[in-house]
Each structure stands twice: as C-alpha cells, then as structure tokens.
Design a protein around this motif. Structure first.
Motif, short mmCIF file in Angstrom:
data_model
loop_
_atom_site.label_atom_id
_atom_site.label_comp_id
_atom_site.label_asym_id
_atom_site.label_seq_id
_atom_site.Cartn_x
_atom_site.Cartn_y
_atom_site.Cartn_z
N TYR A 170 0.85 -1.19 0.00
CA TYR A 170 0.00 0.00 0.00
C TYR A 170 0.88 1.24 0.00
CZ TYR A 170 -3.94 -3.04 0.54
OH TYR A 170 -4.88 -3.99 0.30
N GLN A 178 -2.86 4.09 -3.31
CA GLN A 178 -2.56 3.17 -4.39
C GLN A 178 -2.09 1.85 -3.78
OE1 GLN A 178 -2.53 3.90 -8.09
NE2 GLN A 178 -2.72 1.71 -7.73
N ALA A 179 -2.29 0.76 -4.51
CA ALA A 179 -1.74 -0.52 -4.06
C ALA A 179 -1.04 -1.19 -5.23
CB ALA A 179 -2.86 -1.40 -3.52
N HIS A 200 -0.41 -4.47 -10.79
CA HIS A 200 0.56 -5.53 -10.56
C HIS A 200 1.97 -5.00 -10.76
CE1 HIS A 200 2.72 -9.36 -11.31
NE2 HIS A 200 2.00 -9.69 -10.26
N SER A 208 -5.05 4.37 -9.93
CA SER A 208 -5.94 3.43 -10.62
C SER A 208 -6.94 2.87 -9.61
CB SER A 208 -5.12 2.31 -11.24
OG SER A 208 -4.54 1.55 -10.22
N GLY A 209 -8.03 2.33 -10.11
CA GLY A 209 -9.09 1.83 -9.23
C GLY A 209 -8.63 0.76 -8.27
N GLY A 210 -8.06 -0.30 -8.78
CA GLY A 210 -7.62 -1.40 -7.93
C GLY A 210 -6.12 -1.46 -7.86
N PRO A 211 -5.59 -2.52 -7.23
CA PRO A 211 -4.13 -2.63 -7.17
C PRO A 211 -3.55 -2.85 -8.57
CG PRO A 211 -5.21 -4.21 -5.71
CD PRO A 211 -6.27 -3.63 -6.58
#
Lengths: 387, 382
Positions: B23, B34-35, B139, B134-137
């Motif tokens: 995180y 962000q993740a 990679h 960005s919305g999700g993590p």
C-alpha cells in the motif's frame, strides 16, 4: 425497514426488491455478510479520496446511491421463494447467504465511519438513523448473480473468470463422490490419490474452459464476459466440471496401474528437487492439472476428439510400454525446465499441455503411448521455447 | 500540443501479507492512495521454526541496480553476490521476485525473501506513478521491464568505503550482466538470439555463462581503473554494451578500449624514455621512442600483464579464426591475435565473408569481449 417496490428482472428471471432501512440496520447486516460469506469479494483498499469525501457527506446526511444485494442460491442450487412477509426477516439473519453485488466500497466506508464516530454518541445515533435504500435480488441463480455483478461493476475492476468459477462451483469445494478437495484454509499438501487442492482443480477447469494452460492473471472485460458466456450456455455445465475432474482422476488411476509402483529414485541425474516422486505426487500439481485441461479443450475444439467421454475411452486403451523409463525421463525434462525456464510453473504447464495433446491425438506419434508422449512433449516444448 | 503526463513518487506505507499488496501513499501524506500487488512470502517455517522477514529497516540500507542478461535469465538464476570473500547481496531476476504458488513446499529462505522485499520496495518507491490512482491494485509487472534483473546490495555488508558499483560493471559483464539504466534499450538480449543454430556459439555460452548455474554465488571485483571517471568506459558500461546487438558494432566499441589503454601505455613509455634521455644518445633515444610507440607491441604488453584462466583458450580461438582466412598464420600471443583480428575485421572483412557466408562473428566478438573485460579489471592506469 420496509419494501418499497418489487420488480421482475426479466434478463435474469429474478425479483428485485427495493427496500428502505436505516444505516444502523444495514451496518449490522453488512457485518454479518463480511464475516460469514466466504464468496464475498475481499476488500481492495486503495483509499480513494472520494470515499473520504463520502464519509463527510454522510455525516451531513447525503443520499447514498442504492446498494445491491442478492440472496445467493443454497447448496443444492434451489432458489427460495420470498415475499413481503418473510423477506425482511430473512435479510436480517442471512449473512452467509447474502452477497453484496454492488456497493462494497460504500459499505466499508459506512462501517469505517461508524467505527470512527463510535465515541460521539449524538453523531453516531444521527448517522445510524439516516435512511438507506437497498436493492435485494431474490430467486436469482448463481449465473444471474455473476451476470449482475459484472454488469453493475463495469466501471471498476471486473470480477475475474476465476472468481466466477469459484462461485459457480463453490458447493464442490470439499469434493464429490470419492474425490476430496483441500481448501486454502486447510493448508495441507494433497496426496494426489483422490485428493487435490480445490484451487488447482479450479485452475484445471478454467484451462479447460479457456483452452489456455497459463494462469489467468489479468483479463479484460471482453474475455471475462466471453468466458461467462461459455459457462452459462446451460446450467448443465456443472456436470462438465465433474466429468472433467473425474476424467483427470481416471487418467491418474490408469497411469498408476500401468506404472506398476514406479517411484522416482534419486541417482544424481537431476539438479533440483524432483517434480514428483510418484504418479500421485505428479498428478497433485496444478501444472499437471492445467496442462490437462487446456489440452483437452484443444483436442475437442479442433475436432480431434469428440468429447470427454471419448477421452475416457482412450484412457482405458493407454499402453504402458517402457513406462518406468519414460516417467524417469519426464522427471528429467521437468528438472531441465526448472533450471532454464524464465517462468518455471508456466513452462511446466506447457510441457503437460503437449504431453496430453500427444497422448490423445490420433495423428500424433504419442497417441495412447505414455513413453512416446513424453518424448513428444519435450520436443514440442523445446520447439516452442525456440520460438 | 499534448500535455505532459503528471507523475509523482509514492512511498510504501505497509505490506499486507494476506492480500499480497504493497500500500502506497504520497510522500508527506497519511492517506493510502494506491496498491501494488506482488506475491511475495514474508513468513515461513525453517526446521519447524516460524521465521518472519523484518520489514522495518530503512530502504537507504540497500542499493538496488537494474541489469539484464541474455544468458542467465531463468527464474532460478538467483545468485548471492560475493565481494572480497563476503556475501553482500543478491542477484534477482524479475521473474523470480514473486514467489511460486506452484511449489508451495519450497524451503523458506528468510535472507533471500528480505532481499526480494527491499528490492520490490525500491522499485515501487523509484517509480513515477500517475497522479490519478488506478481503481484497484496494479501488478508489479506493470512497473518493470520483464527483462530486468536486479542487483541488491546491503551497504553495511560491503565493508569498503571506496566501493562503487560502476567499478564492478566489468566483472558483472563477464557473467553476461549488463547494467540497464532507465534510459537504455536492452538490445543486447538479441545479440545471441540465433545462437541455437550455431553450435560453437552455443558451446561458448554454455561454458562462459550458463556454467554459473551450478554455483550459489557470483563473485564480483573492482576494476583498477575508476570507471565513473573515464568518459569512454562509463559510456561503454552504462549504455553502449547494453544497447549494441550487432557484432561488428560491438567489436568496434570494444576496440576503443584498446585505443584508450594503448594511449595510456604509450604515454607511460614515452615518459619513461624521457626520464632516461640524458643517459641515451640520440639514436638510442629515438629508437626507444619508436619502440614504445609501436601499436602491436603496446597491445601485446597490455595483454601480457593480464592473467586469467580462459586466456589461453580464448587466444587459441582467436588464432583459429584467423587460420580460417590465412592458413600460414603463426603468431601466438593474445595481443598479436587480437590486433590481427582487428585488422581482419576492419580492413579485410571480405575474407571473413568468404569463409563464413553470413559473416556472423558473434562467437568471436564474445571471446574478444571477455578479453576486454578482463583487461579493464586488471589494467593498472598509473
């Protein structure tokens, strides 16, 4: 808490009930869902600033967009009938059967806010009393849940094919017939003798659905919806899942029988730990399962084998000439991959993909011969790595 | 005109071992925005004892550098780095950073995992993130070139105040590790791409590079020349070698090292003669100046001063190459052979093409490259 309207969603043949309750009542239901429903997507905490804003807005008394829930079909796939009399009572106690289809982040925001203001009694009571609208689907099938989850969440990270498959086949998570599946929580190494990791089995099934032996890491929405369509052609796909895994197990049993107690003996001809020391160990690995699934998709999609039943017939006809030497050779091939592969697991999946393609393809030299399929698998693997 | 994309640096606030997410928050801010997902294992069992990677060391304890390698680039090509007989860090290919879910029973190595953790942390904290999270993590692979190989050093273990990674670049290059800074293209990866059809080149790569796969560690050493202070050598090791994939071009840039060192060598010789000049008559003085100014003998003396295990073998390989174009070739020394290879490639390449239709000199250039790295490591500039 009251039901405002009930409307039929004709696309998924389910009832959509618009319900009004207060935030305090919803918080209790939501906690129950998050604690008890394994299928609920886990929180992806990325601390979007908009949720911080939402917290401040709720304190003032803003209108929160409706949160969408579904009563998930029970283990037998039966869909309970609900009406105005029993629905509200069910929602209050149905944690493990309820699923948040849309509004997970809003739910976490509400729970976080209630925790933050827990010591400010006046504010807490004010927020808990605020009205909140929910849409609750009843009479919905598992496929309907998936469809709505995808369409409601198009702006966000879509639910992966993997998560869909997990949901559809969740009631098989402990196994079926004489097969035992080990869940992640059990944290146990499977024997491969009628015992497999549930996650690995799902990987094998996904490889069968998609025809790809590689794990699904990142997918675009188009692919996810395409895969959902494959899964939802008819609800009998569930039998396909059972049939595929049973076929895989039949192959294991046949090779165990042909290999006549074969055990890999360490004689210093490999550099790393052996991929497996016996057939069951080899068959317990996800690489083997995924390679098998993807190969069968290739064979069936290309008309080289009619269907899974035909594969089962071929399994009974496999020949085990020189099988012990062939299996020793297989361990050496897998060891070489372990030393030189850029992605070991993926390349071992590829090896098993070719092994199974050769084993069941009438026009291949390896047809019905374990020994020749081992040679062919290595040949195809190497040819592929040379590009 | 298209607006420049705004970026910012983020710092890791925590790692969630269950969700496998780092995180991140902007510097000097508290909220995580962000993740980055990365499957890395920070706890495991060793001899039935639970072990946990310590994640609270400051990142400044470590130095992380990016390399690439056309040969040693498999997931299992992880090596400890030995310097002055001490282990000071790890070489970690990008493909090996994430742990393998497919081999869950693999033994847990707390040191290796710690190096991986701080390596990822460094990658993340040096990345330029979009201002809009960005919305999700996202990679980790979205932040890194997949051909990257990371060298992570634990500063406190180095025990040499004069240590500079630049001075070790020739010894890294000897094992095929080329420094791969952000502004370069790793064209070297295609240098030996066709090697599967060339048995000799294949054997050479096996012997010189892939043979390291049996070892737990890679030894590095400093060159005696300060690479960073020499414009040509610095450019060679930070740009030219990683970007060049054409054998002829590669030989040309490698030969510039000879030109550089020969000049130093001749200058030293001239100075030596000048010191002696009062003891010499004019004839001997000019004779000695002529001798020290002879390029062939200067190159020979450069290589005569270098001792390493592959020297005879490589010299024979150079000689064999010349023999293909000149059956009467009889010179023996490394310097002579190198100089004559240079003459052949620069002045008479048509003779090479007659013998080798495709003019492929990849294997030859690779041998010459090893000589150059060894020369730079050993050359004493004063």
């Amino acid at each position: 808490m009251r039901i405002l309207t009930t409307t039929l969603d004709a696309k998924i043949t389910a009832n959509n009930h618009l319900i009004e309750m207060n935030i305090g009542e919803y918080a209790a239901i939501a906690k129950d869902i998050l604690q008890n429903n394994d299928l609920q997507r886990k929180r992806v905490k990325t601390a979007n600033r908009s949720y911080t804003l939402l917290k401040d807005d709720i304190k003032i008394g803003c209108v929160i967009p409706p949160i969408v829930l579904a009563i998930f079909p029970n283990e037998k796939g039966n869909v309970e009938a609900f009406n105005a009399d029993n629905l509200l009572a069910k929602i209050l106690t149905a944690g493990k059967d309820l699923l948040i289809l849309d509004g997970l982040q809003r739910t976490y925001t509400i729970l976080d806010l209630l925790a933050e203001i827990a010591k400010d009694n006046n504010l807490l009571e004010k927020v808990k009393a605020l009205p909140l609208r929910l849409e609750v689907y009843t009479g919905i099938s598992k496929v309907g849940v998936l469809y709505r989850m995808l369409t409601l969440n198009t702006g966000q990270n879509p639910m992966s094919t993997r998560h869909q498959v997990e949901m559809l086949y969740s009631d098989y998570k402990n196994g079926f017939e004489n097969l035992v599946f080990i869940t992640e929580a059990q944290d146990k190494v499977p024997t491969g003798n009628n015992e497999f990791r549930f996650n690995d089995i799902l990987d094998g099934f996904i490889s069968y659905i998609t025809g790809d032996y590689l794990p699904l890491d990142r997918e675009d929405l188009v692919n996810i919806i395409k895969n959902l369509e494959v899964l939802t052609k008819d609800d009998k796909k569930k039998d396909l899942f059972k049939l595929l895994i049973t076929t895989y197990n039949n192959l294991r049993i046949k090779i165990v029988e042909l290999a006549n107690n074969w055990q890999y003996e360490e004689i210093g001809d490999i550099k790393k730990k052996a991929f497996g020391k016996n057939i069951n160990e080899i068959f317990s690995k996800v690489q083997t399962i995924a390679g098998f699934g993807a190969a069968l998709n290739f064979l069936i999609e290309n008309g080289l084998v009619k269907d899974l039943e035909a594969i089962n017939v071929l399994i009974t006809q496999l020949n085990g000439d020189n099988i012990q030497d062939a299996l020793n050779q297989m361990i050496k091939h897998l060891d070489e991959i372990q030393i030189s592969a850029k992605k070991i697991g993926n390349e071992q999946r590829m090896y098993f993909y070719y092994f199974n393609r050769c084993l069941f393809n009438e026009s291949n030299e390896g047809f019905k011969s374990v020994e020749k399929s081992v040679q062919q698998a290595n040949k195809f693997y190497k040819a592929n790595m040379l590009g | 005109m298209e607006a420049l994309k705004q970026t910012r640096k983020m710092v890791v606030s925590r790692f969630d071992g269950e969700q496998k997410n780092f995180y991140l928050k902007p510097q000097n801010e508290e909220a995580e925005e962000q993740a980055v997902s990365c499957n890395i294992k920070l706890q495991g069992m060793v001899n039935e004892q639970p072990l946990q990677v310590k994640t609270d060391f400051p990142l400044t304890n470590y130095s992380v550098f990016r390399f690439t390698n056309p040969y040693l680039n498999a997931q299992n090509d992880l090596f400890k780095i030995n310097y002055s007989d001490k282990s000071i860090g790890y070489i970690i290919p990008f493909s090996a950073i994430e742990d393998n879910n497919e081999n869950p029973e693999e033994e847990f190595d707390v040191y290796k995992q710690a190096y991986k953790y701080y390596c990822v942390k460094s990658i993340i904290e040096n990345h330029d993130f979009d201002f809009q999270p960005s919305g999700g993590p996202i990679h980790l692979s979205n932040l890194v070139d997949k051909d990257s190989i990371f060298v992570i050093l634990c500063k406190s273990l180095i025990g040499d105040a004069t240590f500079k990674i630049e001075d070790c670049l020739p010894s890294f290059a000897l094992r095929g590790y080329y420094f791969f800074p952000g502004n370069t293209k790793p064209n070297v990866l295609s240098f030996a791409a066709e090697r599967t059809t060339d048995v000799d080149l294949n054997n050479l790569i096996d012997t010189r590079f892939l043979a390291n796969r049996g070892n737990a560690s890679i030894h590095i050493q400093k060159s005696k020349i300060a690479i960073e202070q020499n414009q040509l050598l610095y450019l060679l090791y930070t740009k030219l070698l990683v970007e060049s994939n054409n054998p002829l071009h590669r030989f040309l840039i490698l030969y510039q090292v000879i030109e550089l060192l020969v000049e130093t060598k001749i200058r030293k010789g001239i100075n030596g003669v000048c010191i002696e000049k009062d003891k010499l008559n004019n004839y001997d003085f000019f004779q000695k100046l002529f001798e020290v100014n002879n390029t062939r003998s200067a190159i020979s003396s450069l290589f005569d001063a270098v001792v390493f295990s592959e020297k005879t073998e490589i010299t024979n390989a150079l000689k064999d190459f010349i023999l293909q174009t000149n059956a009467n070739y009889a010179k023996q020394t490394t310097g002579d052979c190198f100089y004559d290879i240079r003459n052949l490639l620069f002045h008479d390449f048509k003779r090479v093409i007659v013998k080798k239709n495709d003019g492929d000199i990849s294997g030859l250039v690779l041998q010459c490259e090893i000589l150059i790295h060894q020369l730079i490591i050993s050359f004493i500039p004063y």
